[in-house]
Enzyme design. Structure first.
Site, PDB file in Angstrom:
ATOM      1  N   SER A  59       6.064   0.190   0.879  1.00 39.21           N
ATOM      2  CA  SER A  59       5.022  -0.743   1.308  1.00 39.21           C
ATOM      3  C   SER A  59       3.659  -0.188   0.927  1.00 39.21           C
ATOM      4  CB  SER A  59       5.085  -0.949   2.831  1.00 39.21           C
ATOM      5  OG  SER A  59       4.806   0.271   3.506  1.00 39.21           O
ATOM      6  N   LYS A  60       2.620  -0.955   1.243  1.00 44.83           N
ATOM      7  CA  LYS A  60       1.256  -0.578   0.868  1.00 44.83           C
ATOM      8  C   LYS A  60       0.844   0.777   1.427  1.00 44.83           C
ATOM      9  CE  LYS A  60      -0.444  -5.322   0.380  1.00 44.83           C
ATOM     10  NZ  LYS A  60      -1.364  -6.348   0.918  1.00 44.83           N
ATOM     11  N   ARG A  61       1.410   1.148   2.568  1.00 44.87           N
ATOM     12  CA  ARG A  61       1.001   2.430   3.172  1.00 44.87           C
ATOM     13  C   ARG A  61       1.443   3.632   2.334  1.00 44.87           C
ATOM     14  NH1 ARG A  61       5.115   4.753   6.213  1.00 44.87           N
ATOM     15  NH2 ARG A  61       6.966   3.461   6.471  1.00 44.87           N
TER      16      ARG A  61
END
Length: 487
Positions: free
Chosen positions: A251-253
Protein backbone atom coordinates in the site's frame (compact mmCIF):
# COMPACT_ATOMS: atom_id res chain seq x y z
CA UNK A 1 -10.29 -21.08 -30.13
CA UNK A 2 -7.23 -18.85 -29.89
CA UNK A 3 -6.31 -17.35 -26.53
CA UNK A 4 -8.11 -14.13 -25.59
CA UNK A 5 -7.34 -12.43 -22.27
CA UNK A 6 -8.28 -9.06 -20.85
CA UNK A 7 -7.22 -6.39 -18.40
CA UNK A 8 -10.17 -4.46 -17.02
CA UNK A 9 -9.17 -1.57 -14.72
CA UNK A 10 -11.48 1.00 -13.15
CA UNK A 11 -10.60 4.59 -14.18
CA UNK A 12 -10.09 6.00 -10.69
CA UNK A 13 -6.47 7.16 -10.99
CA UNK A 14 -3.03 5.87 -11.95
CA UNK A 15 -2.61 2.09 -12.02
CA UNK A 16 -1.33 0.41 -8.86
CA UNK A 17 1.65 -1.90 -9.43
CA UNK A 18 -0.45 -4.83 -8.22
CA UNK A 19 -2.95 -4.21 -10.99
CA UNK A 20 -0.32 -3.58 -13.62
CA UNK A 21 1.41 -6.85 -12.68
CA UNK A 22 -1.93 -8.52 -13.47
CA UNK A 23 -2.03 -6.70 -16.82
CA UNK A 24 1.54 -7.76 -17.51
CA UNK A 25 0.83 -11.47 -16.83
CA UNK A 26 -2.18 -11.29 -19.17
CA UNK A 27 -0.05 -9.57 -21.80
CA UNK A 28 2.83 -12.06 -21.56
CA UNK A 29 0.46 -15.03 -21.69
CA UNK A 30 -1.35 -13.65 -24.74
CA UNK A 31 1.90 -12.90 -26.59
CA UNK A 32 3.39 -16.28 -25.67
CA UNK A 33 0.30 -18.08 -26.95
CA UNK A 34 -0.11 -15.94 -30.06
CA UNK A 35 -3.42 -14.67 -28.69
CA UNK A 36 -5.10 -11.32 -28.09
CA UNK A 37 -4.69 -8.92 -25.17
CA UNK A 38 -7.86 -6.86 -24.66
CA UNK A 39 -8.24 -3.68 -22.62
CA UNK A 40 -11.67 -3.00 -21.13
CA UNK A 41 -12.61 -0.06 -18.94
CA UNK A 42 -14.86 -0.88 -15.97
CA UNK A 43 -16.32 2.58 -15.33
CA UNK A 44 -19.68 1.79 -13.74
CA UNK A 45 -18.58 3.42 -10.47
CA UNK A 46 -19.72 6.82 -11.70
CA UNK A 47 -18.75 8.69 -8.52
CA UNK A 48 -15.08 7.67 -8.67
CA UNK A 49 -14.54 7.19 -12.41
CA UNK A 50 -13.36 10.00 -14.67
CA UNK A 51 -12.17 10.55 -18.24
CA UNK A 52 -8.96 12.04 -16.87
CA UNK A 53 -8.22 8.83 -14.95
CA UNK A 54 -9.04 6.82 -18.05
CA UNK A 55 -6.38 8.73 -19.98
CA UNK A 56 -3.89 8.09 -17.18
CA UNK A 57 -4.46 4.34 -17.55
CA UNK A 58 -3.72 4.54 -21.28
CA UNK A 59 -0.56 6.55 -20.61
CA UNK A 60 0.68 4.16 -17.90
CA UNK A 61 0.13 1.06 -20.04
CA UNK A 62 1.68 2.63 -23.15
CA UNK A 63 4.71 3.84 -21.18
CA UNK A 64 5.26 0.36 -19.79
CA UNK A 65 4.97 -1.18 -23.26
CA UNK A 66 1.71 -3.06 -22.71
CA UNK A 67 0.10 -2.46 -26.08
CA UNK A 68 -3.42 -3.87 -26.40
CA UNK A 69 -4.93 -5.55 -29.46
CA UNK A 70 -8.53 -4.47 -28.83
CA UNK A 71 -10.07 -1.83 -26.63
CA UNK A 72 -10.50 1.92 -26.28
CA UNK A 73 -8.66 4.12 -28.78
CA UNK A 74 -8.00 1.28 -31.25
CA UNK A 75 -11.43 -0.42 -31.25
CA UNK A 76 -12.16 -4.02 -32.21
CA UNK A 77 -14.94 -6.42 -33.17
CA UNK A 78 -16.24 -7.03 -29.65
CA UNK A 79 -16.90 -3.48 -28.44
CA UNK A 80 -17.92 -1.24 -26.90
CA UNK A 81 -14.97 -1.63 -24.53
CA UNK A 82 -16.30 0.67 -21.80
CA UNK A 83 -18.96 -0.68 -19.46
CA UNK A 84 -20.96 2.57 -19.40
CA UNK A 85 -21.55 2.06 -23.13
CA UNK A 86 -22.86 -1.48 -22.66
CA UNK A 87 -26.01 -0.92 -20.53
CA UNK A 88 -28.39 -2.09 -23.27
CA UNK A 89 -26.48 -5.34 -23.50
CA UNK A 90 -26.67 -5.90 -19.74
CA UNK A 91 -30.38 -5.10 -19.69
CA UNK A 92 -31.05 -7.81 -22.26
CA UNK A 93 -29.44 -10.53 -20.17
CA UNK A 94 -31.01 -9.32 -16.93
CA UNK A 95 -34.43 -9.67 -18.55
CA UNK A 96 -33.49 -13.14 -19.82
CA UNK A 97 -32.75 -14.30 -16.27
CA UNK A 98 -36.01 -12.80 -14.98
CA UNK A 99 -38.05 -14.38 -17.77
CA UNK A 100 -36.54 -17.79 -17.12
CA UNK A 101 -37.11 -17.57 -13.37
CA UNK A 102 -33.37 -17.58 -12.66
CA UNK A 103 -33.52 -14.15 -11.03
CA UNK A 104 -36.18 -12.23 -9.13
CA UNK A 105 -37.05 -8.78 -7.85
CA UNK A 106 -36.32 -8.07 -4.21
CA UNK A 107 -38.09 -5.21 -2.41
CA UNK A 108 -36.44 -5.66 0.97
CA UNK A 109 -35.27 -2.37 2.48
CA UNK A 110 -31.80 -1.72 3.89
CA UNK A 111 -33.20 -1.95 7.41
CA UNK A 112 -34.80 -5.33 6.68
CA UNK A 113 -31.58 -6.66 5.20
CA UNK A 114 -29.57 -5.43 8.18
CA UNK A 115 -32.03 -7.10 10.54
CA UNK A 116 -31.67 -10.41 8.66
CA UNK A 117 -27.89 -10.12 8.85
CA UNK A 118 -27.85 -9.46 12.59
CA UNK A 119 -30.24 -12.32 13.29
CA UNK A 120 -28.13 -14.76 11.24
CA UNK A 121 -24.96 -13.73 13.04
CA UNK A 122 -26.60 -14.13 16.45
CA UNK A 123 -27.71 -17.62 15.46
CA UNK A 124 -24.24 -18.51 14.18
CA UNK A 125 -25.31 -18.68 10.53
CA UNK A 126 -23.67 -17.06 7.47
CA UNK A 127 -25.13 -13.52 7.08
CA UNK A 128 -26.86 -14.24 3.80
CA UNK A 129 -30.21 -13.25 2.36
CA UNK A 130 -33.07 -15.43 3.66
CA UNK A 131 -35.04 -15.53 0.40
CA UNK A 132 -37.96 -13.44 1.63
CA UNK A 133 -38.84 -12.14 -1.88
CA UNK A 134 -37.88 -15.31 -3.74
CA UNK A 135 -41.47 -16.42 -4.39
CA UNK A 136 -43.42 -13.16 -4.68
CA UNK A 137 -46.53 -13.37 -6.85
CA UNK A 138 -47.08 -11.02 -9.80
CA UNK A 139 -49.78 -9.27 -7.78
CA UNK A 140 -47.38 -8.68 -4.86
CA UNK A 141 -44.71 -7.34 -7.22
CA UNK A 142 -47.20 -4.99 -8.92
CA UNK A 143 -48.43 -3.79 -5.53
CA UNK A 144 -44.90 -2.95 -4.34
CA UNK A 145 -44.14 -1.14 -7.60
CA UNK A 146 -47.36 0.92 -7.33
CA UNK A 147 -46.21 1.96 -3.87
CA UNK A 148 -43.05 3.31 -5.53
CA UNK A 149 -40.72 0.76 -3.97
CA UNK A 150 -37.44 0.25 -5.82
CA UNK A 151 -36.40 -3.33 -6.35
CA UNK A 152 -32.98 -4.86 -6.58
CA UNK A 153 -32.66 -8.00 -8.68
CA UNK A 154 -31.25 -11.15 -7.11
CA UNK A 155 -29.82 -14.20 -8.79
CA UNK A 156 -31.58 -17.37 -7.66
CA UNK A 157 -28.94 -19.78 -6.38
CA UNK A 158 -30.07 -23.39 -6.85
CA UNK A 159 -26.74 -25.24 -6.76
CA UNK A 160 -25.38 -26.31 -3.37
CA UNK A 161 -21.77 -26.24 -4.53
CA UNK A 162 -19.59 -24.68 -7.24
CA UNK A 163 -16.35 -26.34 -8.27
CA UNK A 164 -13.64 -24.74 -10.36
CA UNK A 165 -10.28 -25.91 -11.63
CA UNK A 166 -7.93 -22.96 -11.24
CA UNK A 167 -4.71 -23.06 -13.27
CA UNK A 168 -2.71 -21.74 -10.30
CA UNK A 169 -4.75 -22.66 -7.21
CA UNK A 170 -5.87 -26.10 -8.40
CA UNK A 171 -9.27 -27.66 -7.64
CA UNK A 172 -11.47 -25.47 -5.44
CA UNK A 173 -14.95 -26.09 -4.08
CA UNK A 174 -17.32 -23.35 -2.88
CA UNK A 175 -20.46 -23.93 -0.78
CA UNK A 176 -23.22 -21.60 -1.97
CA UNK A 177 -24.88 -21.39 1.43
CA UNK A 178 -22.05 -19.00 2.34
CA UNK A 179 -23.63 -16.29 0.17
CA UNK A 180 -27.13 -17.39 -0.94
CA UNK A 181 -29.20 -15.45 -3.50
CA UNK A 182 -27.03 -12.47 -4.44
CA UNK A 183 -27.81 -9.09 -5.97
CA UNK A 184 -27.02 -8.60 -9.66
CA UNK A 185 -28.80 -5.23 -10.08
CA UNK A 186 -29.00 -2.56 -7.40
CA UNK A 187 -32.26 -0.66 -6.65
CA UNK A 188 -30.96 2.30 -8.69
CA UNK A 189 -30.90 0.04 -11.77
CA UNK A 190 -27.10 -0.29 -11.87
CA UNK A 191 -25.90 -3.85 -12.56
CA UNK A 192 -23.17 -5.02 -10.20
CA UNK A 193 -19.63 -6.15 -10.99
CA UNK A 194 -20.19 -9.90 -10.69
CA UNK A 195 -22.91 -9.71 -13.34
CA UNK A 196 -21.43 -7.32 -15.89
CA UNK A 197 -18.00 -8.95 -15.83
CA UNK A 198 -19.57 -12.26 -16.86
CA UNK A 199 -21.49 -10.68 -19.73
CA UNK A 200 -18.44 -8.78 -20.93
CA UNK A 201 -16.06 -11.75 -20.72
CA UNK A 202 -18.55 -14.10 -22.38
CA UNK A 203 -19.44 -11.79 -25.26
CA UNK A 204 -15.81 -10.80 -25.80
CA UNK A 205 -14.98 -14.53 -25.94
CA UNK A 206 -12.39 -14.33 -23.18
CA UNK A 207 -10.76 -17.76 -22.89
CA UNK A 208 -8.65 -17.18 -19.77
CA UNK A 209 -9.45 -14.92 -16.82
CA UNK A 210 -6.09 -14.10 -15.23
CA UNK A 211 -6.56 -11.86 -12.19
CA UNK A 212 -5.56 -11.28 -8.58
CA UNK A 213 -6.59 -13.85 -6.01
CA UNK A 214 -8.59 -11.19 -4.18
CA UNK A 215 -11.21 -11.99 -6.86
CA UNK A 216 -11.30 -15.68 -5.98
CA UNK A 217 -14.37 -15.27 -3.75
CA UNK A 218 -16.27 -13.71 -6.69
CA UNK A 219 -15.65 -16.71 -8.91
CA UNK A 220 -18.46 -19.05 -7.73
CA UNK A 221 -21.10 -16.36 -8.26
CA UNK A 222 -19.74 -15.67 -11.72
CA UNK A 223 -19.66 -19.36 -12.64
CA UNK A 224 -23.33 -19.66 -11.62
CA UNK A 225 -24.21 -16.76 -13.95
CA UNK A 226 -22.18 -18.26 -16.81
CA UNK A 227 -24.06 -21.52 -16.45
CA UNK A 228 -27.48 -19.87 -16.07
CA UNK A 229 -27.03 -17.95 -19.32
CA UNK A 230 -25.56 -20.89 -21.20
CA UNK A 231 -22.16 -19.27 -21.65
CA UNK A 232 -18.94 -21.24 -21.81
CA UNK A 233 -16.98 -20.82 -18.56
CA UNK A 234 -13.45 -19.52 -19.18
CA UNK A 235 -10.36 -20.96 -17.54
CA UNK A 236 -9.43 -19.14 -14.35
CA UNK A 237 -5.94 -18.30 -13.07
CA UNK A 238 -5.84 -16.37 -9.79
CA UNK A 239 -2.39 -14.92 -9.20
CA UNK A 240 -1.15 -14.20 -5.65
CA UNK A 241 -1.11 -10.69 -4.26
CA UNK A 242 1.94 -8.46 -3.84
CA UNK A 243 3.10 -7.75 -0.29
CA UNK A 244 5.17 -4.90 1.09
CA UNK A 245 8.57 -5.49 2.76
CA UNK A 246 6.75 -6.04 6.09
CA UNK A 247 4.65 -8.79 4.46
CA UNK A 248 1.40 -6.83 4.70
CA UNK A 249 -0.55 -5.98 1.53
CA UNK A 250 1.42 -3.48 -0.56
CA UNK A 251 0.00 0.00 0.00
CA UNK A 252 0.95 3.67 -0.10
CA UNK A 253 2.52 3.48 3.36
CA UNK A 254 5.27 1.31 1.86
CA UNK A 255 6.22 4.06 -0.60
CA UNK A 256 5.66 4.29 -4.35
CA UNK A 257 2.82 2.05 -5.47
CA UNK A 258 1.56 3.50 -8.75
CA UNK A 259 3.19 3.21 -12.16
CA UNK A 260 3.26 6.99 -12.44
CA UNK A 261 5.25 7.37 -9.20
CA UNK A 262 7.92 4.97 -10.43
CA UNK A 263 8.01 6.81 -13.74
CA UNK A 264 8.48 10.20 -12.08
CA UNK A 265 11.25 8.87 -9.83
CA UNK A 266 13.25 7.87 -12.87
CA UNK A 267 12.63 4.17 -13.25
CA UNK A 268 12.89 2.88 -16.81
CA UNK A 269 9.85 1.07 -18.25
CA UNK A 270 12.02 -1.90 -19.27
CA UNK A 271 13.28 -2.31 -15.69
CA UNK A 272 9.82 -2.09 -14.12
CA UNK A 273 8.44 -4.48 -16.77
CA UNK A 274 11.24 -6.96 -16.04
CA UNK A 275 10.89 -6.69 -12.26
CA UNK A 276 7.10 -7.03 -12.14
CA UNK A 277 7.28 -10.13 -14.36
CA UNK A 278 9.40 -11.81 -11.67
CA UNK A 279 6.87 -11.26 -8.88
CA UNK A 280 5.42 -14.76 -8.32
CA UNK A 281 6.86 -16.03 -11.62
CA UNK A 282 10.34 -17.33 -12.36
CA UNK A 283 12.32 -18.04 -15.51
CA UNK A 284 13.03 -21.75 -16.16
CA UNK A 285 16.78 -21.02 -15.95
CA UNK A 286 16.34 -18.61 -12.98
CA UNK A 287 17.50 -15.65 -15.10
CA UNK A 288 16.61 -12.24 -13.73
CA UNK A 289 17.61 -9.67 -16.35
CA UNK A 290 15.27 -10.39 -19.25
CA UNK A 291 14.11 -8.39 -22.25
CA UNK A 292 10.43 -8.21 -23.19
CA UNK A 293 10.99 -10.74 -25.99
CA UNK A 294 12.76 -13.14 -23.63
CA UNK A 295 9.93 -12.83 -21.09
CA UNK A 296 7.30 -13.47 -23.76
CA UNK A 297 9.14 -16.54 -24.99
CA UNK A 298 9.57 -18.05 -21.52
CA UNK A 299 6.29 -17.09 -19.83
CA UNK A 300 3.84 -19.77 -18.77
CA UNK A 301 1.15 -19.87 -16.11
CA UNK A 302 2.42 -23.16 -14.71
CA UNK A 303 5.48 -21.32 -13.38
CA UNK A 304 3.38 -18.83 -11.42
CA UNK A 305 3.73 -19.43 -7.69
CA UNK A 306 0.81 -19.91 -5.33
CA UNK A 307 2.60 -17.77 -2.75
CA UNK A 308 2.40 -14.00 -2.42
CA UNK A 309 5.36 -12.01 -3.72
CA UNK A 310 7.22 -9.44 -1.62
CA UNK A 311 7.94 -6.16 -3.41
CA UNK A 312 11.65 -5.47 -2.94
CA UNK A 313 12.21 -1.78 -3.66
CA UNK A 314 16.00 -2.14 -3.41
CA UNK A 315 16.10 -4.98 -5.92
CA UNK A 316 14.01 -2.95 -8.36
CA UNK A 317 16.41 -0.04 -7.92
CA UNK A 318 19.38 -2.35 -8.53
CA UNK A 319 17.73 -3.71 -11.67
CA UNK A 320 16.97 -0.18 -12.86
CA UNK A 321 20.65 0.70 -12.46
CA UNK A 322 21.59 -2.19 -14.75
CA UNK A 323 19.19 -0.96 -17.43
CA UNK A 324 20.54 2.59 -17.07
CA UNK A 325 24.10 1.36 -17.58
CA UNK A 326 23.03 -0.45 -20.75
CA UNK A 327 21.58 2.69 -22.37
CA UNK A 328 23.51 4.38 -25.14
CA UNK A 329 25.24 7.62 -24.22
CA UNK A 330 22.88 9.71 -26.33
CA UNK A 331 19.68 8.02 -25.12
CA UNK A 332 20.70 8.24 -21.46
CA UNK A 333 21.41 11.94 -21.85
CA UNK A 334 17.99 12.57 -23.37
CA UNK A 335 16.34 10.63 -20.54
CA UNK A 336 18.25 12.63 -17.91
CA UNK A 337 17.64 16.10 -19.36
CA UNK A 338 14.12 16.60 -17.87
CA UNK A 339 15.48 15.93 -14.37
CA UNK A 340 18.35 18.40 -14.85
CA UNK A 341 15.95 21.08 -16.14
CA UNK A 342 13.53 20.54 -13.24
CA UNK A 343 16.41 20.99 -10.77
CA UNK A 344 17.47 24.21 -12.50
CA UNK A 345 20.92 22.93 -13.45
CA UNK A 346 20.43 23.39 -17.20
CA UNK A 347 18.05 25.09 -19.60
CA UNK A 348 16.74 23.94 -22.96
CA UNK A 349 19.12 26.38 -24.61
CA UNK A 350 22.12 25.00 -22.70
CA UNK A 351 21.18 21.46 -23.73
CA UNK A 352 20.82 22.43 -27.40
CA UNK A 353 24.15 24.25 -27.43
CA UNK A 354 26.15 21.81 -25.28
CA UNK A 355 24.55 18.41 -25.81
CA UNK A 356 27.80 16.53 -26.47
CA UNK A 357 29.49 18.12 -23.47
CA UNK A 358 26.50 17.30 -21.26
CA UNK A 359 26.55 13.73 -22.57
CA UNK A 360 30.20 13.43 -21.54
CA UNK A 361 29.35 14.69 -18.05
CA UNK A 362 26.51 12.20 -17.66
CA UNK A 363 28.69 9.41 -19.02
CA UNK A 364 31.23 10.10 -16.25
CA UNK A 365 28.60 9.52 -13.55
CA UNK A 366 26.60 6.77 -15.27
CA UNK A 367 27.79 4.06 -12.84
CA UNK A 368 26.45 6.05 -9.88
CA UNK A 369 22.90 6.15 -11.18
CA UNK A 370 20.20 3.80 -9.93
CA UNK A 371 17.40 6.19 -10.85
CA UNK A 372 17.31 8.82 -13.57
CA UNK A 373 16.42 11.33 -10.87
CA UNK A 374 19.82 10.67 -9.23
CA UNK A 375 21.50 12.51 -12.09
CA UNK A 376 21.10 16.00 -10.59
CA UNK A 377 22.80 14.94 -7.35
CA UNK A 378 25.86 13.50 -9.07
CA UNK A 379 26.24 15.96 -11.95
CA UNK A 380 25.96 19.09 -9.80
CA UNK A 381 29.73 19.03 -9.35
CA UNK A 382 30.06 20.21 -12.96
CA UNK A 383 27.89 23.27 -12.41
CA UNK A 384 28.89 24.38 -8.95
CA UNK A 385 32.10 24.46 -6.90
CA UNK A 386 31.47 23.29 -3.35
CA UNK A 387 33.04 25.83 -0.99
CA UNK A 388 31.71 24.37 2.26
CA UNK A 389 34.40 21.77 2.80
CA UNK A 390 33.88 18.71 4.98
CA UNK A 391 36.29 17.60 7.72
CA UNK A 392 38.03 15.06 5.50
CA UNK A 393 38.80 17.77 2.90
CA UNK A 394 40.07 20.18 5.57
CA UNK A 395 42.40 17.54 7.04
CA UNK A 396 43.95 16.98 3.62
CA UNK A 397 44.31 20.64 2.72
CA UNK A 398 46.32 21.54 5.84
CA UNK A 399 49.05 19.03 4.98
CA UNK A 400 52.41 20.49 3.92
CA UNK A 401 52.20 19.16 0.37
CA UNK A 402 48.62 20.29 -0.38
CA UNK A 403 49.23 23.94 -1.33
CA UNK A 404 52.30 23.05 -3.45
CA UNK A 405 50.23 20.37 -5.21
CA UNK A 406 47.44 22.81 -6.05
CA UNK A 407 49.78 25.65 -7.06
CA UNK A 408 51.84 23.36 -9.30
CA UNK A 409 48.71 21.82 -10.79
CA UNK A 410 47.32 25.31 -11.48
CA UNK A 411 50.59 26.45 -13.06
CA UNK A 412 50.73 23.40 -15.33
CA UNK A 413 47.07 23.76 -16.37
CA UNK A 414 47.59 27.41 -17.27
CA UNK A 415 50.38 26.46 -19.68
CA UNK A 416 48.22 24.26 -21.94
CA UNK A 417 45.87 25.42 -24.66
CA UNK A 418 43.28 22.71 -24.03
CA UNK A 419 42.69 19.69 -21.84
CA UNK A 420 42.28 16.06 -22.71
CA UNK A 421 42.89 12.91 -20.69
CA UNK A 422 46.41 12.41 -22.03
CA UNK A 423 47.47 15.98 -21.21
CA UNK A 424 45.83 15.72 -17.76
CA UNK A 425 47.79 12.56 -16.91
CA UNK A 426 51.02 14.22 -18.04
CA UNK A 427 50.27 17.20 -15.77
CA UNK A 428 49.59 14.95 -12.77
CA UNK A 429 52.89 13.13 -13.27
CA UNK A 430 54.66 16.51 -13.36
CA UNK A 431 52.93 17.61 -10.14
CA UNK A 432 53.89 14.34 -8.45
CA UNK A 433 57.52 14.71 -9.51
CA UNK A 434 57.69 18.34 -8.36
CA UNK A 435 56.00 17.93 -4.98
CA UNK A 436 56.72 14.34 -4.04
CA UNK A 437 53.03 13.88 -3.18
CA UNK A 438 51.30 10.63 -4.04
CA UNK A 439 48.14 8.68 -3.32
CA UNK A 440 45.36 10.67 -1.74
CA UNK A 441 47.76 13.49 -0.92
CA UNK A 442 48.00 13.98 -4.66
CA UNK A 443 44.77 12.81 -6.28
CA UNK A 444 42.37 13.66 -3.47
CA UNK A 445 43.86 17.13 -3.10
CA UNK A 446 43.48 17.78 -6.85
CA UNK A 447 39.88 16.54 -6.63
CA UNK A 448 39.18 18.97 -3.79
CA UNK A 449 40.87 21.72 -5.79
CA UNK A 450 38.57 21.28 -8.77
CA UNK A 451 35.34 20.33 -6.99
CA UNK A 452 35.55 21.07 -3.25
CA UNK A 453 34.55 17.45 -2.67
CA UNK A 454 36.37 14.24 -1.75
CA UNK A 455 34.11 12.07 -3.93
CA UNK A 456 32.75 12.34 -7.44
CA UNK A 457 33.27 11.32 -11.07
CA UNK A 458 36.57 9.84 -12.21
CA UNK A 459 39.09 12.64 -11.74
CA UNK A 460 40.48 12.68 -15.27
CA UNK A 461 36.98 12.87 -16.74
CA UNK A 462 35.94 15.55 -14.24
CA UNK A 463 38.88 17.79 -15.13
CA UNK A 464 38.55 17.31 -18.89
CA UNK A 465 34.78 17.87 -18.89
CA UNK A 466 35.12 21.03 -16.80
CA UNK A 467 37.65 22.48 -19.24
CA UNK A 468 40.76 24.57 -18.69
CA UNK A 469 39.11 27.90 -17.82
CA UNK A 470 36.72 26.42 -15.25
CA UNK A 471 39.46 24.31 -13.63
CA UNK A 472 41.75 27.34 -13.30
CA UNK A 473 38.93 29.39 -11.79
CA UNK A 474 38.07 26.68 -9.28
CA UNK A 475 41.60 25.88 -8.13
CA UNK A 476 42.25 29.59 -7.57
CA UNK A 477 39.11 29.80 -5.42
CA UNK A 478 40.14 26.82 -3.28
CA UNK A 479 43.64 28.28 -2.85
CA UNK A 480 42.05 31.57 -1.79
CA UNK A 481 39.97 29.73 0.82
CA UNK A 482 43.07 27.99 2.16
CA UNK A 483 45.06 31.23 2.25
CA UNK A 484 42.31 33.12 4.06
CA UNK A 485 41.52 30.17 6.33
CA UNK A 486 37.91 30.49 5.13
CA UNK A 487 37.30 26.81 5.65
Amino acid sequence: MSVRVRFAPSPTGHIHVGNVRTALFNYLFARNQGGKFILRIEDTDLERSSLESEKLIYEDLQWLGLDWDEGPIIGGNYGPYKQTERYKIYKKYIQKLLDEGKAYKCFCSKDELEEMKEKALKEGRPPRYNGKCRNLTLQEIESFEKEGKKASIRFKVEDLEVRISDIIKGEISFKTDAFGDFIIVRPDGMPVYNFVVVIDDALMEITHVIRGDDHLSNTPKQVLIYNALGFKVPKFAHIPMILGPDHSKLSKRHGDTSVNQFREKGYLPEALFNYLALLSWSHPEEKEILSKDELIEAFSLDRVSKSAAVFDFEKLKWMNGIYIRNKSKEELTKLCVPYLISEGLVTDRYVNENFDKLADMIESIRDNLELLSDVAQYIEVYFKLNTILDEKAKELLVKDTSIPVLRTFLSEIEKVDELNEKIYKTIVKSVQKSTGAKGKNLFMVIRIGVSGLTKGPELDKLVVNLGKDEVVKRVREILRLIGNHDF
